[in-house]
Write a protein that holds these residues in place. Structure first.
Motif, PDB file in Angstrom:
ATOM      1  N   GLU A  43      96.812 -54.138  23.860  1.00 17.47           N
ATOM      2  CA  GLU A  43      97.311 -54.282  22.488  1.00 17.47           C
ATOM      3  C   GLU A  43      98.820 -54.537  22.491  1.00 17.47           C
ATOM      4  OE1 GLU A  43      96.089 -50.868  20.151  1.00 17.47           O
ATOM      5  OE2 GLU A  43      94.666 -52.165  19.120  1.00 17.47           O
ATOM      6  N   SER A  97     100.810 -57.942  21.443  1.00 19.16           N
ATOM      7  CA  SER A  97     101.832 -57.842  20.403  1.00 19.16           C
ATOM      8  C   SER A  97     103.161 -58.456  20.844  1.00 19.16           C
ATOM      9  CB  SER A  97     102.043 -56.375  20.020  1.00 19.16           C
ATOM     10  OG  SER A  97     103.066 -56.235  19.067  1.00 19.16           O
ATOM     11  N   TYR A  98     103.539 -58.216  22.117  1.00 19.56           N
ATOM     12  CA  TYR A  98     104.837 -58.695  22.612  1.00 19.56           C
ATOM     13  C   TYR A  98     104.742 -59.957  23.468  1.00 19.56           C
ATOM     14  CZ  TYR A  98     107.102 -54.536  20.766  1.00 19.56           C
ATOM     15  OH  TYR A  98     107.593 -53.561  19.912  1.00 19.56           O
TER      16      TYR A  98
END
Length: 232
Positions: A183, A187-188
């Motif tokens: 996750e 996200s990054y």
């Protein structure tokens, strides 16, 4: 609206700077404000009752009297808090303030215990209690922690975030940790070492600092879990 322990500590720390700034910014308005404050304090100290407009003739004299007035206000507030504590019965259903050790707070923040001790010395933690010089520090749940990036977070919020992070997974631990790490990677846009792990503390935003702490924790836990799994 009430004054809590953190409000009182922060006000006491900033009172002198506050007096200097408002007097130097607008002398006339501050003098008027001062006169109204003195008038409102019905139980004024004897020294205050002898004051007259001559104290405004010298700025330094005025500052000295204003600082004295603030000390009276702080003491009055402290006395009222103590009176309420004595007069009002404590009900069993009322929640007591939770206290934590430096080791507890280090765990919640994802740092070492020495780092927490350093933060206490640097006054980054407001709400630390010690009964004596050699006594162990106790940190209230409503204490405020200031991180190196400037983010200010209550101890209760740090504990809640840590508990959420350490909830027992429904699936096996390795699968759960890989899911959490994925996750963050989504996200990054890449792995930890190439994103948040490549930044210094000063480059991280408050949110990134929180994410970096959690992300690194997941990676460490995954490494330990996989090592334990291979040993069995």
């Amino acid at each position: 609206m009430s004054v809590n322990l953190i409000d009182k500590i922060q006000f006491e720390e900033r009172k002198n700077d506050y007096v200097e700034r408002i007097i130097d910014t607008d002398y006339v308005s501050t003098a008027l404000f001062f006169k109204f404050l003195v008038h409102l304090l019905k139980e004024a100290e004897p020294a205050m009752q002898q004051w007259n407009d001559s104290i405004f003739n010298d700025k330094e004299v005025f500052k000295k009297h204003f600082k004295f007035l603030i000390e009276v206000i702080i003491q009055k507030e402290t006395n009222e808090i103590q009176e309420v504590a004595v007069q009002e019965p404590v009900h069993e259903e009322e929640k007591l303030v939770e206290l934590y050790s430096t080791a507890d707070l280090a765990k919640f923040c994802g740092v070492t215990q020495q780092t927490i001790n350093n933060w206490i010395k640097e006054k980054r933690i407001v709400g630390v209690m010690k009964d004596g010089y050699r006594a162990h520090a106790k940190i209230a749940e409503d204490a405020l922690v200031t991180f190196p990036t400037g983010a200010k977070i209550l101890v209760s919020e740090l504990k809640e975030a840590w508990e959420q992070e350490n909830i027992e997974p429904v699936t096996d631990e390795i699968t759960y940790l890989k899911y959490c790490i994925k996750e963050f990677e989504d996200s990054y846009g890449d792995v930890f070492e190439k994103t948040l792990g490549a930044k210094t503390l000063l480059e991280l935003t408050p949110q990134e600092e929180t994410d970096a702490t959690q992300w690194k924790s997941y990676l460490n836990r995954l490494g330990n879990a996989e090592a334990s799994s291979s040993d069995t």
